[in-house]
Design a protein around this motif. Structure first.
Motif, PDB file in Angstrom:
ATOM      1  N   SER A  92      -1.478 -20.830  12.609  1.00 62.24           N
ATOM      2  CA  SER A  92      -0.963 -19.808  11.686  1.00 62.24           C
ATOM      3  C   SER A  92       0.469 -19.401  12.003  1.00 62.24           C
ATOM      4  CB  SER A  92      -1.871 -18.578  11.709  1.00 62.24           C
ATOM      5  OG  SER A  92      -1.951 -18.030  13.013  1.00 62.24           O
ATOM      6  N   THR A 106       2.194 -14.439  19.586  1.00 64.40           N
ATOM      7  CA  THR A 106       0.902 -13.931  20.060  1.00 64.40           C
ATOM      8  C   THR A 106       0.112 -15.011  20.799  1.00 64.40           C
ATOM      9  OG1 THR A 106      -0.174 -14.412  17.939  1.00 64.40           O
ATOM     10  CG2 THR A 106       0.793 -12.223  18.207  1.00 64.40           C
ATOM     11  N   ALA A 107       0.471 -16.279  20.609  1.00 62.83           N
ATOM     12  CA  ALA A 107      -0.138 -17.336  21.412  1.00 62.83           C
ATOM     13  C   ALA A 107       0.276 -17.166  22.876  1.00 62.83           C
ATOM     14  CB  ALA A 107       0.261 -18.710  20.901  1.00 62.83           C
ATOM     15  N   GLU A 111      -5.846 -21.043  16.899  1.00 64.09           N
ATOM     16  CA  GLU A 111      -5.674 -20.301  15.646  1.00 64.09           C
ATOM     17  C   GLU A 111      -4.259 -19.774  15.505  1.00 64.09           C
ATOM     18  OE1 GLU A 111      -5.133 -17.019  13.086  1.00 64.09           O
ATOM     19  OE2 GLU A 111      -5.303 -16.702  15.252  1.00 64.09           O
ATOM     20  N   ARG A 112      -3.673 -19.320  16.595  1.00 66.87           N
ATOM     21  CA  ARG A 112      -2.335 -18.732  16.511  1.00 66.87           C
ATOM     22  C   ARG A 112      -1.253 -19.780  16.335  1.00 66.87           C
ATOM     23  NH1 ARG A 112      -3.194 -13.633  20.807  1.00 66.87           N
ATOM     24  NH2 ARG A 112      -4.811 -12.649  19.524  1.00 66.87           N
ATOM     25  N   LYS A 132       1.712 -18.017  14.540  1.00 61.37           N
ATOM     26  CA  LYS A 132       1.854 -16.754  15.284  1.00 61.37           C
ATOM     27  C   LYS A 132       2.095 -17.100  16.754  1.00 61.37           C
ATOM     28  CE  LYS A 132      -1.306 -14.410  12.102  1.00 61.37           C
ATOM     29  NZ  LYS A 132      -2.666 -13.824  11.941  1.00 61.37           N
TER      30      LYS A 132
END
Length: 799
Positions: free
Chosen positions: A666, A671-672, A662-663, A668
Motif C-alpha cells: 500500500s 510505517t513499514a 501490507e504496508r 506506506k
C-alpha cells in the motif's frame, strides 16, 4: 563482536553484486515480469541531493520486494542529457555541452551507485548517444511520413534569454519554466507534431490508468474536450466569413459583437482605413505579451476594426473588435461575444459600452444578475423562446445546419506540440530543404543525422539555430534529386528523447530496430513508474502520445506506457525546496560516509508518507542509525546463543510478515519501518534462527547491504536476492489470543495489564484499579468515570 561497520559491509556487497552480475537481468518466461522505472534524471552539475534520493529509494524498494516475491525485475537507469538545461549549464561553465554532460553523468553514476539500487547498468542509455537518437529521429520520420509532423509559421512563446521557442507547457505564469525570463510572442517557422490527432484517445484512455487522481485531472484539463458547434458569420460587405467555435449556441441571439485575436489572419483585411493606425499599434503591443499573461490580465483592452459581421441566427449587424483576451492558437482565433452570459465578454462590453442582451433566464423565467453563466431557459430568442438550454443548443444548431451556417463538433483546448528549438544541444531534425523538391526526409539508412561537434554553439540571437552558421554541415545534397540543398537547422526539444526511452532499456544494443518484438512483448509496458508530479502534463502526456503512435505503426502492442504511476513528495529544508541558490541543499555523500547507505535509505522512507512533502531534519537519521545497530546486536546475541522457536515468537514473526507486506503493497513505507522498530521492542534479547531469517529477508528491500550481510551470517552462500524468498504469513498465527491494555489516569499511562483478547470491561477494571501505580495516582481523588476501549485502553478519569 564489534558493532555494525557500514563502510566495510556496504563496500563488500556492492563489489560482490558487480562481480556476480546480481542485477543483470534477462527474459525468463518461467517467471512473471515486473518493470520498475524511475524518471531518468537530467545530469546537472550540482549532482544529487537527499531530495533526489527519495524517489530512487522508493523504486528500488519495490524492485527488490518484487525480486524476493519471485518476479523477474527490470530496473534500469540512464540519462536525459539533451536540451536547454544541459546547454545553459555548459554556457555558464564555458565548456562544450558534451564535456559537461560526460562529467555530470560520471558524478551522478557514482552517487547512484551509493544508493545501492539494483540498476541493471548493462542497459544504460543516454539521449545524446547517436546510437540512441538515431531512433528518436526515426520516430520523427515515421510521424512526418504520416502527416503528423509539419512546419507552420505561427506566433509562439519565445524566451529572449534562452533564445528559443517554447511549447505552451513550458511557460509558467508568463515566464520560461527553465530560466524565469518573461516570455515574448514571436512569429517563427516551427516544426509541429499533430498531437491533437490523438486528443480523444489520450483523454479516453486515462480511465484505464492506475495514476494519482491529481495527475489524471491535470491531463484531462490540459486536453480540454468541449462539445459545441462551429458557427459561420458572414462579414458585411465582403466575401470573407468568420468561423467561431462555441459551447453555448443557445446564447447566439445574445451575441452583440465579435472579437478576433490580434494575430488573426483576417485582421488586416477587415480593418478599415480610419481604424488602421489604432489597430496596427494594438497588434504590435499584443505581440510582446505571452499567452499566459494575456489570459491572466484582468484589464480588458481592444480596438474596433471598423467592420461588421452578420449574426446568422437573426441577421443583425454586429461590430468586429480585436482584443488580446482572445488567442489565435485556441479555436479559430475568433469568438462571438455574448456579454450577458460570459464573464470576460461582460467586462469587455462594460469597458467599451457595447450592448448587453440577456437571452437566458433561470428556470422560473426570471433574469438573474448579469453575467448569468448557467444553463436556463431561452428568452429574447424568437421561436426558440421557452426551450431549456440543452434543447436550445440542439435546436439552434439544427436550424443553422440547414443553411450551412453551423455544424455540431467537438474541440480540444490542447494545441499541436511546438517541436523545434533554435538551439544547438538537441537531436537534429532529419529533414533536408531542397529548392527543387521542397521538404525531403533523410533516408532511414542515413540515420543518425549526427550533431556536429563545434566550438561556438551559443544561441544566434536571430531566431535561427546556431547550426545555421555551420556551412559544411548545413550544405548537403537532396536525398531525392541530389541537387544542392540545406539541412534543417532547428533541433528537437528535450522531451523528444524521453518520450520513448522506456522501450530502449528493453533492447539497448539493437542496431536494426527500435526494440525487438519478443523482448517488447515480454517486458513492456512499465508496471510501476516513479517520479515527481512536476511532469504531470509535459513528459507524461508526450510519452503517452508517442506510445499510441508507435502502437499504430506496429512497434508496440499497447496504448499506455506506464500502467501505474507513483509521485513521491518533495523533501524540503527550512520549509523550502532544496536548491543551491537557497543554500539549503543536503548532500547525501556526507551522510553515507558517516551513517551508511542503508541508514540513509531507511530515513528517506521513515521521514513521512512517501507521496507527501516532508521536512528534512538533520538529526532524524540518528534514530535510524541506532535501529541498524540494534538489529545487528540482536543477530549477534542470537547467533551466539541459539534458541528454539516459541509459540509467542512465531506469532510475532508472522505478524511482522503480514504488517510489512501490507504496508509495502500500500506504499506506506514509513510505517513499514515503524513495524520493524515495534518488533525489536517486543522481542526478547535473543530470537530463534527462523525469526532471524525472516527479519533479514523483510529488511532486504529497504536495507539491502545490511540484509545481505545478515543473510550470509546465517550460513547462506548465495545472495539474498537470488536465494531468498519473501515469506508468507500464516493466517492462523495472526489470531490474537492476548492483548496488552494500557491503564491510564486522566489520559496518562500508569501501567499495563495483559488479558485475553475480547475481555469485557467489567473484568479489566479490577486489574487496572489493582495496579499499585494506579492506586498511588488516584489516592484521595474522586473517580468521575472510566473510559474503556476494548483490547486497547482503560482510562480512569478522576478529580
Amino acid at each position: 563482536m564489534a558493532g555494525y561497520n557500514h563502510k566495510v559491509v556496504e563496500k563488500k556487497w556492492r563489489e560482490r553484486w558487480d562481480q556476480q552480475d546480481i542485477h543483470t537481468v534477462t527474459m525468463n518466461r518461467e517467471k512473471p515480469k515486473f518493470y520498475c522505472l524511475d524518471m531518468f534524471p537530467y545530469p546537472s552539475g550540482s549532482g544529487l541531493h537527499v531530495g533526489h534520493w527519495r524517489g530512487y529509494v522508493l523504486s528500488d524498494v519495490w524492485s527488490r520486494y518484487k525480486t524476493l516475491k519471485g518476479f523477474q525485475v527490470l530496473h534500469p537507469m540512464g540519462w536525459d542529457a539533451f536540451g536547454l538545461p544541459a546547454e545553459n549549464d555548459a554556457i555558464k561553465k564555458g565548456i562544450h555541452p558534451s564535456v559537461s554532460t560526460e562529467r555530470n553523468v560520471e558524478n551522478f553514476k557514482r552517487q547512484l551507485s551509493e544508493i545501492g539500487a539494483m540498476y541493471d547498468w548493462t542497459r544504460e542509455v543516454n539521449t545524446t548517444d547517436p546510437d540512441y537518437y538515431k531512433w528518436t529521429q526515426w520516430i520523427f520520420l515515421q510521424m512526418y511520413k504520416r502527416g503528423l509532423a509539419y512546419q507552420q509559421e505561427m506566433p509562439i512563446n519565445f524566451c529572449p534569454s534562452c533564445q528559443t521557442g517554447l511549447a505552451n507547457e513550458e511557460v509558467q505564469g508568463g515566464e520560461c519554466e527553465r530560466c524565469g525570463t518573461s516570455v515574448e510572442k514571436r512569429s517563427l517557422n516551427q516544426w509541429m507534431l499533430r498531437i491533437t490527432a490523438y486528443a480523444d484517445r489520450l483523454l479516453n484512455s486515462l480511465q484505464t490508468l492506475d495514476w494519482p487522481e491529481k495527475v489524471l485531472k491535470m491531463q484531462e484539463s490540459w486536453i480540454g474536450r468541449s462539445e459545441g458547434a462551429n458557427i459561420t458569420f458572414a462579414v458585411d460587405g465582403s466575401d470573407e466569413v468568420l468561423e467561431v467555435f462555441t459551447t453555448r449556441p443557445d446564447t447566439l441571439f445574445g451575441a452583440t459583437y465579435m472579437v478576433l485575436a490580434p494575430e488573426h489572419p483576417l485582421v488586416r483585411k477587415l480593418t478599415t482605413a480610419d481604424q488602421r493606425d489604432l489597430v496596427e499599434r494594438y497588434v504590435e503591443s499584443a505581440s510582446s505579451k505571452s499567452s499566459v499573461e494575456r489570459m491572466a490580465s484582468r484589464e480588458k483592452t481592444g480596438v474596433f476594426t471598423g467592420s461588421y459581421a452578420v449574426n446568422p441566427v437573426n441577421h443583425e449587424r454586429i461590430p468586429i473588435w480585436i482584443s488580446d483576451y482572445v488567442l489565435v492558437e485556441y479555436g479559430s482565433g475568433a469568438i462571438m461575444a455574448v456579454p450577458a452570459h460570459d464573464d470576460r465578454d461582460y467586462e469587455f462590453a462594460q469597458t467599451f459600452d457595447l450592448p448587453i442582451r440577456p437571452v437566458i433566464a433561470d428556470s422560473e423565467g426570471n433574469v438573474p444578475a448579469l453575467p448569468f453563466v448557467m444553463d436556463g431557459v431561452l428568452i429574447n430568442s424568437e421561436s426558440f423562446d421557452g426551450l431549456a438550454s440543452k434543447e436550445g443548443k440542439h435546436a439552434i444548431v439544427s436550424a443553422l445546419e440547414n443553411s450551412g451556417a453551423a455544424q455540431a463538433t467537438v474541440q480540444f483546448k490542447m494545441r499541436d506540440w511546438v517541436f523545434s528549438r533554435q538551439r544547438y544541444w538537441g537531436e537534429p531534425i532529419p529533414i533536408v530543404h531542397c529548392p527543387v523538391c521542397g521538404e525531403v526526409p533523410v533516408d532511414e539508412s542515413d540515420l543518425p543525422v549526427r550533431l556536429p561537434n563545434v566550438e561556438n554553439y551559443q544561441p544566434s540571437g536571430t531566431g535561427e539555430s546556431p547550426l545555421a552558421k555551420i556551412d559544411d554541415w548545413v550544405n548537403t545534397n537532396c536525398p531525392t534529386c541530389e541537387a544542392a540543398a540545406k539541412r534543417e537547422t532547428n533541433t528537437m526539444p528535450q522531451w523528444a528523447g524521453s518520450c520513448w526511452y522506456f522501450l530502449r532499456y528493453i533492447d539497448p544494443e539493437n542496431q536494426d530496430t527500435l526494440v525487438d518484438e519478443a523482448k517488447m512483448r515480454y517486458w513492456a509496458p512499465v508496471d510501476l513508474y516513479v517520479g515527481g508530479v512536476e511532469h504531470a502534463v509535459l513528459h507524461l502526456l508526450y510519452a503517452r502520445f508517442y506510445t499510441m503512435f508507435l502502437k499504430d505503426i506496429g512497434v508496440v502492442n499497447f496504448d499506455e506506457p506506464f500502467v501505474r504511476l507513483f509521485n513521491q513528495g518533495m523533501i524540503t529544508k527550512d520549509g523550502a525546496k532544496m536548491s543551491k541558490s537557497k543554500g539549503n541543499v543536503v548532500n547525501p555523500d556526507v551522510l553515507v560516509e558517516h551513517y551508511g547507505t542503508d541508514a540513509l535509505r531507511m530515513y528517506e522512507l521513515f521521514i513521512g508518507p512517501p507521496e507527501v512533502d516532508a521536512e528534512w531534519m538533520d538529526n532524524g537519521i540518528e534514530g535510524i542509525h541506532r535501529f541498524v545497530q540494534r538489529v545487528w546486536s540482536l543477530f549477534d546475541r542470537s547467533l551466539r546463543q541459539p534458541v528454539n522457536p516459541s509459540e509467542a515468537g512465531e506469532k510475532r514473526r508472522h505478524r511482522l510478515i503480514a504488517v510489512v507486506t501490507e504496508r509495502i503493497e500500500s506504499f506506506k513505507l514509513n510505517t513499514a519501518i515503524s513495524a520493524f522498530m515495534s518488533y525489536l521492542n517486543e522481542v526478547d534479547s535473543i530470537v530463534d534462527k527462523q525469526s532471524l531469517e525472516t527479519l533479514a529477508v523483510l529488511l532486504g528491500p529497504m536495507a539491502p547491504h545490511l540484509a545481505e550481510e545478515l543473510w550470509s551470517r546465517l550460513g547462506h552462500t548465495d545472495s539474498l536476492f537470488r536465494e531468498g524468498r519473501w515469506p508468507e504469513a500464516d493466517p492462523a498465527m495472526l489470531v490474537v489470543d492476548e492483548v496488552t491494555i494500557a491503564v491510564q489516569v486522566n489520559g496518562k499511562t500508569r501501567g499495563t495489564v495483559i488479558v485475553a483478547a475480547g475481555t469485557e470491561q467489567s473484568e479489566v477494571e479490577p486489574l487496572g484499579f489493582g495496579l499499585q501505580t494506579v492506586k498511588n495516582a488516584i489516592a484521595d481523588k474522586q473517580t468521575i468515570k472510566v473510559i474503556f476501549v476494548p483490547d486497547r485502553i482503560l482510562n480512569i478519569v478522576v478529580r
